[in-house]
Write a protein that holds these residues in place. Structure first.
Motif, mmCIF file in Angstrom:
data_model
loop_
_atom_site.group_PDB
_atom_site.id
_atom_site.type_symbol
_atom_site.label_atom_id
_atom_site.label_comp_id
_atom_site.label_asym_id
_atom_site.label_seq_id
_atom_site.Cartn_x
_atom_site.Cartn_y
_atom_site.Cartn_z
ATOM 1 N N ARG A 164 0.847 -1.183 0.000
ATOM 2 C CA ARG A 164 0.000 0.000 0.000
ATOM 3 C C ARG A 164 0.884 1.235 0.000
ATOM 4 O O ARG A 164 2.012 1.189 0.474
ATOM 5 N N LEU A 165 0.348 2.316 -0.508
ATOM 6 C CA LEU A 165 1.084 3.578 -0.542
ATOM 7 C C LEU A 165 1.684 3.854 0.826
ATOM 8 O O LEU A 165 1.008 3.766 1.840
ATOM 9 N N HIS A 221 -0.550 8.964 -7.749
ATOM 10 C CA HIS A 221 -1.926 8.494 -7.561
ATOM 11 C C HIS A 221 -2.026 6.983 -7.390
ATOM 12 O O HIS A 221 -3.113 6.475 -7.129
ATOM 13 N N ARG A 266 -2.071 3.711 -5.462
ATOM 14 C CA ARG A 266 -2.368 3.439 -4.054
ATOM 15 C C ARG A 266 -1.996 2.036 -3.610
ATOM 16 O O ARG A 266 -1.681 1.829 -2.439
ATOM 17 N N GLN A 268 -5.154 2.697 -8.510
ATOM 18 C CA GLN A 268 -4.905 4.134 -8.332
ATOM 19 C C GLN A 268 -6.125 4.775 -7.694
ATOM 20 O O GLN A 268 -7.168 4.143 -7.539
ATOM 21 N N ASP A 269 -6.008 6.045 -7.345
ATOM 22 C CA ASP A 269 -7.095 6.738 -6.645
ATOM 23 C C ASP A 269 -8.163 7.309 -7.581
ATOM 24 O O ASP A 269 -9.117 7.935 -7.131
#
Length: 195
Positions: free
Chosen positions: A39-40, A59, A61, A74-75
């Motif tokens: 995870r980010l 972006h 994640r 991505q977000d």
């Protein structure tokens, strides 16, 4: 003695039910045993491929490794057309040096429930292996069982399932219905927070 032949990496990109996740399928293993989600902001020092993917775009994640595919989530604020080309290039450039037996570090926080040698968890896992997991894995995701206590099963979605709009209600309800039918008619399935 026959010289070991090294495959040229090939990659196929598949959409998932989650509009914010793509599945990158390669012709070689990316994770030999089990699966792993970065995870980010997570720890990926032992996985240069995961690190390179995260460094492509602010972006991104999640990067999920399973069998012979990598799911990137991505977000929703980045353009997939541009981003998928960058991810493809990084995977193709780094896959030959990628170790599918990469080390994974357990989270520092203890899991909320102790699951070792729990026959109920083993039975639930077996049911999910036969019913739900194959479909989730085809779509670039999976689920992790966090704990089972007082008829409440806590799960955590992985890969494309993590931020999928249908996972929170539709898929969760399907999982609960199958487990009520095959395991415990009173079971309640809840999403766990990251642990």
């Amino acid at each position: 003695m026959q010289k070991e032949q090294i495959m040229d990496p090939q990659l196929m990109i598949q959409g998932t039910p989650n509009p914010n996740a793509l599945k990158f399928v390669v012709n070689m293993p990316v994770k030999s045993q089990g699966n792993w989600t970065y995870r980010l902001g997570g720890e990926y020092k032992d996985n240069p491929l995961a690190q390179a993917i995260f460094e492509l775009d602010a972006h991104i994640r999640e990067v999920y490794f399973f069998d012979s595919y990598i799911t990137v989530t991505q977000d929703g604020l980045s353009d997939w057309e541009e981003l998928e080309g960058k991810i493809r290039a990084v995977i193709l450039a780094k896959i030959k040096d990628h170790d599918p037996n990469f080390k994974t570090e357990e989270p520092q926080k203890a899991k909320p429930f102790v699951m070792s040698h729990n026959p109920e968890m083993a039975q639930i896992n077996e049911i999910l292996d036969q019913t739900i997991r194959p479909a989730l894995q085809m779509d670039g995701g999976d689920i992790e069982l966090i704990g089972y206590e007082n008829d409440v099963l806590r799960i955590l979605y992985q890969g494309a399932c993590g931020s999928c709009p249908s996972a929170g209600m539709g898929t969760l309800q399907v999982i609960e219905n199958i487990l009520r039918d095959r395991f415990n008619p009173r079971i309640i399935v809840e999403l766990a927070e990251f642990y």
